[in-house]
Design a protein around this motif. Structure first.
Motif, PDB file in Angstrom:
ATOM      1  N   LYS A  29      22.461  -3.646  41.462  1.00 34.76           N
ATOM      2  CA  LYS A  29      22.290  -4.159  42.688  1.00 34.76           C
ATOM      3  C   LYS A  29      21.287  -5.075  42.654  1.00 34.76           C
ATOM      4  CE  LYS A  29      22.435  -2.204  46.780  1.00 34.76           C
ATOM      5  NZ  LYS A  29      22.752  -1.484  48.042  1.00 34.76           N
ATOM      6  N   GLN A  30      19.974  -4.484  42.459  1.00 34.39           N
ATOM      7  CA  GLN A  30      18.773  -5.406  42.498  1.00 34.39           C
ATOM      8  C   GLN A  30      18.790  -6.823  41.616  1.00 34.39           C
ATOM      9  OE1 GLN A  30      16.425  -3.791  44.535  1.00 34.39           O
ATOM     10  NE2 GLN A  30      18.004  -2.620  44.971  1.00 34.39           N
ATOM     11  N   PHE A  31      19.950  -6.780  40.678  1.00 33.45           N
ATOM     12  CA  PHE A  31      20.093  -7.926  39.884  1.00 33.45           C
ATOM     13  C   PHE A  31      21.103  -8.560  40.126  1.00 33.45           C
ATOM     14  CE2 PHE A  31      17.502  -4.509  37.943  1.00 33.45           C
ATOM     15  CZ  PHE A  31      16.224  -5.241  37.429  1.00 33.45           C
ATOM     16  N   GLY A  32      21.836  -8.519  41.284  1.00 30.16           N
ATOM     17  CA  GLY A  32      23.102  -9.094  41.857  1.00 30.16           C
ATOM     18  C   GLY A  32      24.298  -8.649  41.181  1.00 30.16           C
ATOM     19  N   TYR A  33      24.264  -7.437  40.404  1.00 29.10           N
ATOM     20  CA  TYR A  33      25.509  -6.910  39.489  1.00 29.10           C
ATOM     21  C   TYR A  33      26.163  -5.826  40.430  1.00 29.10           C
ATOM     22  CZ  TYR A  33      23.271  -9.412  35.836  1.00 29.10           C
ATOM     23  OH  TYR A  33      22.995 -10.561  34.666  1.00 29.10           O
ATOM     24  N   LYS A  50      17.918   5.028  28.879  1.00 31.80           N
ATOM     25  CA  LYS A  50      17.724   3.746  28.569  1.00 31.80           C
ATOM     26  C   LYS A  50      18.784   3.347  27.865  1.00 31.80           C
ATOM     27  CE  LYS A  50      12.729   4.364  27.409  1.00 31.80           C
ATOM     28  NZ  LYS A  50      12.002   4.484  26.157  1.00 31.80           N
ATOM     29  N   LYS A  51      19.992   4.080  27.239  1.00 27.86           N
ATOM     30  CA  LYS A  51      21.123   3.571  26.782  1.00 27.86           C
ATOM     31  C   LYS A  51      22.241   3.183  27.858  1.00 27.86           C
ATOM     32  CE  LYS A  51      21.776   2.873  22.629  1.00 27.86           C
ATOM     33  NZ  LYS A  51      22.266   1.575  22.174  1.00 27.86           N
ATOM     34  N   LEU A  52      22.084   3.903  29.188  1.00 26.75           N
ATOM     35  CA  LEU A  52      22.764   3.955  30.243  1.00 26.75           C
ATOM     36  C   LEU A  52      22.490   2.782  30.845  1.00 26.75           C
ATOM     37  CD1 LEU A  52      24.607   4.849  32.682  1.00 26.75           C
ATOM     38  CD2 LEU A  52      22.931   5.916  33.341  1.00 26.75           C
ATOM     39  N   VAL A  53      21.325   2.244  30.868  1.00 28.24           N
ATOM     40  CA  VAL A  53      20.961   1.037  31.758  1.00 28.24           C
ATOM     41  C   VAL A  53      21.465  -0.203  30.542  1.00 28.24           C
ATOM     42  CG1 VAL A  53      19.073  -0.471  32.076  1.00 28.24           C
ATOM     43  CG2 VAL A  53      18.987   1.872  33.006  1.00 28.24           C
ATOM     44  N   GLU A  54      21.195  -0.063  29.315  1.00 28.10           N
ATOM     45  CA  GLU A  54      21.340  -0.974  28.377  1.00 28.10           C
ATOM     46  C   GLU A  54      23.131  -1.165  28.418  1.00 28.10           C
ATOM     47  OE1 GLU A  54      22.264  -1.273  23.794  1.00 28.10           O
ATOM     48  OE2 GLU A  54      20.183  -0.583  24.314  1.00 28.10           O
ATOM     49  N   ARG A  55      24.017  -0.187  28.211  1.00 31.32           N
ATOM     50  CA  ARG A  55      25.323  -0.464  28.232  1.00 31.32           C
ATOM     51  C   ARG A  55      25.728  -0.973  29.856  1.00 31.32           C
ATOM     52  NH1 ARG A  55      25.926   5.772  25.682  1.00 31.32           N
ATOM     53  NH2 ARG A  55      25.619   5.393  23.730  1.00 31.32           N
ATOM     54  N   THR A  56      25.211  -0.648  30.860  1.00 31.61           N
ATOM     55  CA  THR A  56      25.656  -0.992  32.087  1.00 31.61           C
ATOM     56  C   THR A  56      25.203  -2.711  32.134  1.00 31.61           C
ATOM     57  OG1 THR A  56      25.312   1.041  33.044  1.00 31.61           O
ATOM     58  CG2 THR A  56      25.393  -0.730  34.563  1.00 31.61           C
ATOM     59  N   LEU A  65      20.350  -8.950  27.724  1.00 33.35           N
ATOM     60  CA  LEU A  65      19.425  -7.894  28.254  1.00 33.35           C
ATOM     61  C   LEU A  65      18.294  -8.515  28.925  1.00 33.35           C
ATOM     62  CD1 LEU A  65      19.955  -4.967  25.742  1.00 33.35           C
ATOM     63  CD2 LEU A  65      21.059  -5.172  28.056  1.00 33.35           C
ATOM     64  N   THR A  66      18.490  -9.426  29.545  1.00 33.83           N
ATOM     65  CA  THR A  66      17.246 -10.147  30.263  1.00 33.83           C
ATOM     66  C   THR A  66      16.482  -9.325  31.085  1.00 33.83           C
ATOM     67  OG1 THR A  66      18.531 -12.431  30.111  1.00 33.83           O
ATOM     68  CG2 THR A  66      16.711 -12.288  31.585  1.00 33.83           C
ATOM     69  N   HIS A  67      17.330  -8.309  31.870  1.00 30.57           N
ATOM     70  CA  HIS A  67      16.857  -7.518  33.015  1.00 30.57           C
ATOM     71  C   HIS A  67      16.311  -6.276  32.546  1.00 30.57           C
ATOM     72  CE1 HIS A  67      17.849 -10.801  35.998  1.00 30.57           C
ATOM     73  NE2 HIS A  67      19.091 -10.728  35.605  1.00 30.57           N
ATOM     74  N   TYR A  68      16.575  -6.002  31.119  1.00 33.37           N
ATOM     75  CA  TYR A  68      16.445  -4.485  30.770  1.00 33.37           C
ATOM     76  C   TYR A  68      14.996  -3.870  30.903  1.00 33.37           C
ATOM     77  CZ  TYR A  68      16.314  -0.750  27.328  1.00 33.37           C
ATOM     78  OH  TYR A  68      16.261   0.506  26.797  1.00 33.37           O
ATOM     79  N   GLU A  70      12.824  -4.431  33.171  1.00 35.71           N
ATOM     80  CA  GLU A  70      12.779  -4.554  34.667  1.00 35.71           C
ATOM     81  C   GLU A  70      13.544  -3.591  35.164  1.00 35.71           C
ATOM     82  OE1 GLU A  70      12.490  -7.064  38.831  1.00 35.71           O
ATOM     83  OE2 GLU A  70      12.937  -8.000  36.949  1.00 35.71           O
ATOM     84  N   ALA A  71      15.197  -3.524  34.681  1.00 35.66           N
ATOM     85  CA  ALA A  71      16.032  -2.384  35.253  1.00 35.66           C
ATOM     86  C   ALA A  71      15.496  -1.206  35.006  1.00 35.66           C
ATOM     87  CB  ALA A  71      17.377  -2.748  34.511  1.00 35.66           C
ATOM     88  N   LEU A  72      14.832  -0.768  33.678  1.00 38.42           N
ATOM     89  CA  LEU A  72      14.379   0.403  33.419  1.00 38.42           C
ATOM     90  C   LEU A  72      13.495   1.166  34.606  1.00 38.42           C
ATOM     91  CD1 LEU A  72      13.890   0.409  29.655  1.00 38.42           C
ATOM     92  CD2 LEU A  72      15.755   1.413  30.587  1.00 38.42           C
ATOM     93  N   THR A  73      12.564   0.351  34.904  1.00 39.80           N
ATOM     94  CA  THR A  73      11.616   0.706  35.949  1.00 39.80           C
ATOM     95  C   THR A  73      12.280   0.848  37.195  1.00 39.80           C
ATOM     96  OG1 THR A  73       9.819  -0.481  35.027  1.00 39.80           O
ATOM     97  CG2 THR A  73       9.646  -0.137  37.147  1.00 39.80           C
ATOM     98  N   VAL A  74      13.328  -0.028  37.620  1.00 38.62           N
ATOM     99  CA  VAL A  74      14.085   0.292  38.963  1.00 38.62           C
ATOM    100  C   VAL A  74      14.906   1.742  38.780  1.00 38.62           C
ATOM    101  CG1 VAL A  74      15.801  -0.692  40.491  1.00 38.62           C
ATOM    102  CG2 VAL A  74      14.052  -2.162  39.197  1.00 38.62           C
ATOM    103  N   TYR A  75      15.675   1.898  37.612  1.00 38.11           N
ATOM    104  CA  TYR A  75      16.256   2.918  37.511  1.00 38.11           C
ATOM    105  C   TYR A  75      15.482   4.308  37.787  1.00 38.11           C
ATOM    106  CZ  TYR A  75      19.561   6.485  35.700  1.00 38.11           C
ATOM    107  OH  TYR A  75      20.113   7.342  35.452  1.00 38.11           O
ATOM    108  N   ASP A  76      14.445   4.214  37.085  1.00 39.88           N
ATOM    109  CA  ASP A  76      13.487   5.468  37.278  1.00 39.88           C
ATOM    110  C   ASP A  76      13.153   5.397  38.904  1.00 39.88           C
ATOM    111  OD1 ASP A  76      11.542   7.382  36.054  1.00 39.88           O
ATOM    112  OD2 ASP A  76      10.353   6.238  36.917  1.00 39.88           O
ATOM    113  N   GLU A  77      12.772   4.601  39.471  1.00 44.28           N
ATOM    114  CA  GLU A  77      12.448   4.757  40.922  1.00 44.28           C
ATOM    115  C   GLU A  77      13.774   5.261  41.682  1.00 44.28           C
ATOM    116  OE1 GLU A  77      11.348   0.782  41.985  1.00 44.28           O
ATOM    117  OE2 GLU A  77       9.540   0.989  41.005  1.00 44.28           O
ATOM    118  N   MET A  78      15.006   4.628  41.424  1.00 41.00           N
ATOM    119  CA  MET A  78      16.159   4.905  41.981  1.00 41.00           C
ATOM    120  C   MET A  78      16.318   6.451  41.757  1.00 41.00           C
ATOM    121  SD  MET A  78      17.145   2.618  44.078  1.00 41.00           S
ATOM    122  CE  MET A  78      16.704   1.081  44.455  1.00 41.00           C
ATOM    123  N   PHE A  79      16.173   6.878  40.594  1.00 42.12           N
ATOM    124  CA  PHE A  79      16.978   8.271  40.194  1.00 42.12           C
ATOM    125  C   PHE A  79      15.872   9.077  40.732  1.00 42.12           C
ATOM    126  CE2 PHE A  79      17.794  11.254  36.500  1.00 42.12           C
ATOM    127  CZ  PHE A  79      19.142  11.499  37.124  1.00 42.12           C
TER     128      PHE A  79
END
Length: 230
Positions: A29-33, A50-56, A65-68, A70-79
Protein backbone atom coordinates in the motif's frame (compact mmCIF):
# COMPACT_ATOMS: atom_id res chain seq x y z
CA UNK A 1 10.53 -45.41 16.54
CA UNK A 2 11.08 -41.82 15.50
CA UNK A 3 12.99 -39.80 18.07
CA UNK A 4 12.47 -36.31 16.66
CA UNK A 5 9.79 -34.37 14.79
CA UNK A 6 10.73 -31.17 12.96
CA UNK A 7 7.98 -28.82 11.86
CA UNK A 8 7.64 -25.99 9.39
CA UNK A 9 5.86 -22.99 10.97
CA UNK A 10 3.52 -21.14 8.56
CA UNK A 11 0.77 -23.44 7.35
CA UNK A 12 1.95 -26.36 9.48
CA UNK A 13 1.81 -25.64 13.22
CA UNK A 14 0.26 -22.14 13.06
CA UNK A 15 -2.23 -20.57 10.66
CA UNK A 16 -0.45 -17.30 9.91
CA UNK A 17 -2.24 -16.55 6.65
CA UNK A 18 -4.09 -13.52 8.03
CA UNK A 19 -0.92 -11.99 9.47
CA UNK A 20 1.02 -12.53 6.26
CA UNK A 21 -1.76 -11.08 4.14
CA UNK A 22 -2.09 -8.08 6.44
CA UNK A 23 1.65 -7.45 6.46
CA UNK A 24 2.17 -7.72 2.72
CA UNK A 25 -0.86 -5.58 1.91
CA UNK A 26 0.20 -2.87 4.36
CA UNK A 27 3.63 -2.99 2.71
CA UNK A 28 2.57 -2.65 -0.90
CA UNK A 29 0.00 0.00 0.00
CA UNK A 30 2.96 2.29 0.63
CA UNK A 31 3.79 2.03 -3.07
CA UNK A 32 0.26 2.39 -4.41
CA UNK A 33 -0.35 -1.32 -4.99
CA UNK A 34 -2.78 -3.92 -3.78
CA UNK A 35 -4.45 -5.35 -1.96
CA UNK A 36 -3.78 -8.97 -2.91
CA UNK A 37 -6.05 -11.82 -1.88
CA UNK A 38 -5.39 -14.87 0.31
CA UNK A 39 -5.12 -17.21 -2.65
CA UNK A 40 -2.06 -15.42 -3.99
CA UNK A 41 -0.53 -14.97 -0.54
CA UNK A 42 -0.69 -18.77 -0.11
CA UNK A 43 1.48 -19.24 -3.18
CA UNK A 44 3.85 -16.34 -2.63
CA UNK A 45 4.98 -17.48 0.83
CA UNK A 46 7.25 -20.37 1.80
CA UNK A 47 10.68 -19.24 0.64
CA UNK A 48 11.37 -16.40 3.03
CA UNK A 49 10.16 -12.81 3.20
CA UNK A 50 12.47 -11.55 0.45
CA UNK A 51 10.89 -13.91 -2.06
CA UNK A 52 7.43 -12.99 -0.76
CA UNK A 53 8.11 -9.30 -1.37
CA UNK A 54 9.64 -10.00 -4.79
CA UNK A 55 6.74 -12.17 -5.97
CA UNK A 56 4.19 -9.68 -4.68
CA UNK A 57 5.77 -6.69 -6.40
CA UNK A 58 6.05 -8.52 -9.70
CA UNK A 59 2.41 -9.61 -9.43
CA UNK A 60 1.40 -6.01 -8.76
CA UNK A 61 3.22 -4.80 -11.87
CA UNK A 62 6.64 -3.79 -10.57
CA UNK A 63 8.36 -6.24 -12.88
CA UNK A 64 11.65 -4.34 -12.69
CA UNK A 65 11.49 -4.50 -8.86
CA UNK A 66 12.00 -0.76 -8.67
CA UNK A 67 10.65 -0.68 -5.12
CA UNK A 68 12.23 -3.93 -3.94
CA UNK A 69 14.89 -2.69 -1.52
CA UNK A 70 12.60 -0.10 0.04
CA UNK A 71 9.77 -2.62 0.24
CA UNK A 72 11.96 -5.03 2.21
CA UNK A 73 12.51 -2.36 4.83
CA UNK A 74 8.82 -1.49 4.95
CA UNK A 75 7.87 -5.18 5.19
CA UNK A 76 10.20 -5.67 8.15
CA UNK A 77 8.59 -2.73 9.94
CA UNK A 78 5.06 -3.92 9.16
CA UNK A 79 5.81 -7.49 10.19
CA UNK A 80 6.98 -6.40 13.62
CA UNK A 81 3.55 -4.79 13.97
CA UNK A 82 1.34 -7.49 12.44
CA UNK A 83 3.18 -10.82 12.83
CA UNK A 84 0.72 -11.95 15.53
CA UNK A 85 -2.37 -10.70 13.71
CA UNK A 86 -5.24 -13.23 13.91
CA UNK A 87 -2.96 -16.25 14.09
CA UNK A 88 -4.03 -19.53 15.67
CA UNK A 89 -2.89 -23.16 15.94
CA UNK A 90 -4.35 -25.69 13.54
CA UNK A 91 -6.98 -28.10 14.85
CA UNK A 92 -5.43 -31.01 16.72
CA UNK A 93 -1.87 -29.69 16.57
CA UNK A 94 -1.51 -28.61 20.24
CA UNK A 95 -2.77 -32.02 21.40
CA UNK A 96 -0.51 -33.86 18.96
CA UNK A 97 2.57 -31.90 20.03
CA UNK A 98 1.76 -32.48 23.71
CA UNK A 99 1.49 -36.22 23.03
CA UNK A 100 4.92 -36.22 21.36
CA UNK A 101 6.46 -34.47 24.34
CA UNK A 102 4.84 -36.92 26.75
CA UNK A 103 6.40 -39.79 24.79
CA UNK A 104 9.84 -38.19 24.94
CA UNK A 105 9.97 -37.23 21.26
CA UNK A 106 12.04 -34.08 20.66
CA UNK A 107 10.14 -31.38 18.75
CA UNK A 108 11.58 -28.46 16.80
CA UNK A 109 10.67 -25.77 14.31
CA UNK A 110 12.71 -24.98 11.20
CA UNK A 111 11.27 -22.10 9.20
CA UNK A 112 12.20 -19.50 6.61
CA UNK A 113 10.42 -16.87 8.72
CA UNK A 114 12.83 -14.36 10.31
CA UNK A 115 14.15 -15.92 13.52
CA UNK A 116 12.97 -13.29 16.00
CA UNK A 117 9.48 -13.23 14.52
CA UNK A 118 9.40 -17.04 14.42
CA UNK A 119 10.20 -17.25 18.11
CA UNK A 120 7.59 -14.59 18.87
CA UNK A 121 4.89 -16.43 16.91
CA UNK A 122 5.65 -19.89 18.29
CA UNK A 123 6.00 -18.78 21.91
CA UNK A 124 2.82 -16.70 21.72
CA UNK A 125 0.80 -19.71 20.58
CA UNK A 126 2.55 -22.58 22.39
CA UNK A 127 4.39 -20.86 25.22
CA UNK A 128 8.09 -20.28 25.93
CA UNK A 129 10.15 -23.46 26.03
CA UNK A 130 7.42 -25.69 24.60
CA UNK A 131 9.54 -26.56 21.57
CA UNK A 132 13.02 -27.91 22.18
CA UNK A 133 14.47 -25.73 19.42
CA UNK A 134 13.29 -22.99 17.04
CA UNK A 135 15.39 -22.05 14.02
CA UNK A 136 14.40 -19.19 11.74
CA UNK A 137 16.00 -17.24 8.93
CA UNK A 138 18.86 -15.02 10.02
CA UNK A 139 20.54 -17.44 12.44
CA UNK A 140 23.34 -18.36 10.08
CA UNK A 141 21.41 -21.23 8.53
CA UNK A 142 20.73 -21.47 4.82
CA UNK A 143 17.09 -21.08 3.83
CA UNK A 144 15.02 -24.14 3.06
CA UNK A 145 14.97 -26.24 0.93
CA UNK A 146 18.62 -26.41 1.97
CA UNK A 147 18.63 -29.12 4.68
CA UNK A 148 21.15 -27.41 6.96
CA UNK A 149 18.63 -26.25 9.56
CA UNK A 150 17.00 -29.67 9.80
CA UNK A 151 20.32 -31.51 9.93
CA UNK A 152 21.76 -29.19 12.56
CA UNK A 153 18.66 -29.77 14.66
CA UNK A 154 19.04 -33.54 14.42
CA UNK A 155 22.72 -33.25 15.27
CA UNK A 156 21.98 -31.13 18.34
CA UNK A 157 19.46 -33.72 19.51
CA UNK A 158 21.95 -36.56 18.87
CA UNK A 159 19.61 -38.38 16.52
CA UNK A 160 20.11 -39.64 12.99
CA UNK A 161 18.15 -38.11 10.07
CA UNK A 162 16.48 -41.51 9.64
CA UNK A 163 15.06 -41.12 13.15
CA UNK A 164 13.37 -37.81 12.26
CA UNK A 165 10.06 -36.85 10.70
CA UNK A 166 9.88 -33.55 8.85
CA UNK A 167 6.40 -31.95 8.62
CA UNK A 168 5.45 -29.24 6.12
CA UNK A 169 2.78 -27.92 3.78
CA UNK A 170 4.66 -26.76 0.66
CA UNK A 171 7.00 -28.01 -2.04
CA UNK A 172 9.83 -26.23 -0.21
CA UNK A 173 9.17 -28.37 2.85
CA UNK A 174 8.99 -31.58 0.88
CA UNK A 175 12.36 -30.77 -0.70
CA UNK A 176 13.80 -29.94 2.70
CA UNK A 177 12.84 -33.27 4.20
CA UNK A 178 14.09 -35.18 1.18
CA UNK A 179 17.37 -33.24 1.09
CA UNK A 180 17.90 -33.96 4.78
CA UNK A 181 17.33 -37.69 4.32
CA UNK A 182 14.34 -37.58 6.66
CA UNK A 183 10.93 -39.17 6.27
CA UNK A 184 8.65 -36.35 5.18
CA UNK A 185 5.03 -35.65 6.12
CA UNK A 186 2.91 -33.49 3.83
CA UNK A 187 0.09 -31.73 5.69
CA UNK A 188 -3.09 -30.79 3.84
CA UNK A 189 -4.41 -28.16 6.26
CA UNK A 190 -1.83 -25.56 5.19
CA UNK A 191 -1.22 -23.26 2.24
CA UNK A 192 -0.91 -25.73 -0.66
CA UNK A 193 -2.85 -28.62 -2.14
CA UNK A 194 -2.39 -32.38 -2.29
CA UNK A 195 -1.19 -32.32 -5.90
CA UNK A 196 1.79 -30.12 -5.03
CA UNK A 197 2.79 -32.33 -2.11
CA UNK A 198 2.29 -35.63 -3.91
CA UNK A 199 4.67 -34.54 -6.67
CA UNK A 200 7.53 -34.99 -4.18
CA UNK A 201 6.37 -38.39 -2.91
CA UNK A 202 6.45 -37.70 0.83
CA UNK A 203 6.39 -40.70 3.14
CA UNK A 204 3.00 -39.67 4.48
CA UNK A 205 0.25 -37.21 3.59
CA UNK A 206 -2.24 -36.32 6.32
CA UNK A 207 -5.28 -34.07 6.67
CA UNK A 208 -5.28 -34.01 10.51
CA UNK A 209 -2.54 -34.66 13.09
CA UNK A 210 -4.53 -37.56 14.55
CA UNK A 211 -3.89 -39.53 11.36
CA UNK A 212 -0.23 -40.04 12.26
CA UNK A 213 -0.53 -40.69 15.99
CA UNK A 214 -0.30 -44.45 15.47
CA UNK A 215 3.35 -44.11 14.49
CA UNK A 216 4.13 -43.27 18.08
CA UNK A 217 2.28 -46.11 19.75
CA UNK A 218 4.64 -48.22 21.83
CA UNK A 219 3.69 -51.34 19.88
CA UNK A 220 4.21 -49.68 16.51
CA UNK A 221 7.68 -49.98 15.03
CA UNK A 222 7.39 -47.35 12.28
CA UNK A 223 4.90 -49.35 10.28
CA UNK A 224 3.19 -47.03 7.77
CA UNK A 225 0.51 -49.53 6.85
CA UNK A 226 -2.47 -47.50 7.99
CA UNK A 227 -1.03 -44.01 8.19
CA UNK A 228 -1.71 -41.19 5.74
CA UNK A 229 -1.93 -43.15 2.52
CA UNK A 230 -0.68 -41.23 -0.51
Amino acid sequence: MYQCCIFDLDGTIINTLHSLKKTVNETIKQFGYGPIDEYHVRYFVGDGYKKLVERTLVYCGDTELTHYEEALTVYDEMFKKYCLYQMEPYAGMPEFLKMLKEKGIRIAVVTNKAHDRAVECVETVYGPGFFDKITGEGKGMKCKPDPEGALKTAEEFHVEPSECLYFGDTNTDMKTGINAGMDTVGVLWGFRDREELEAFKPKYIISHPDEIRSLFNETNENSPASVGER
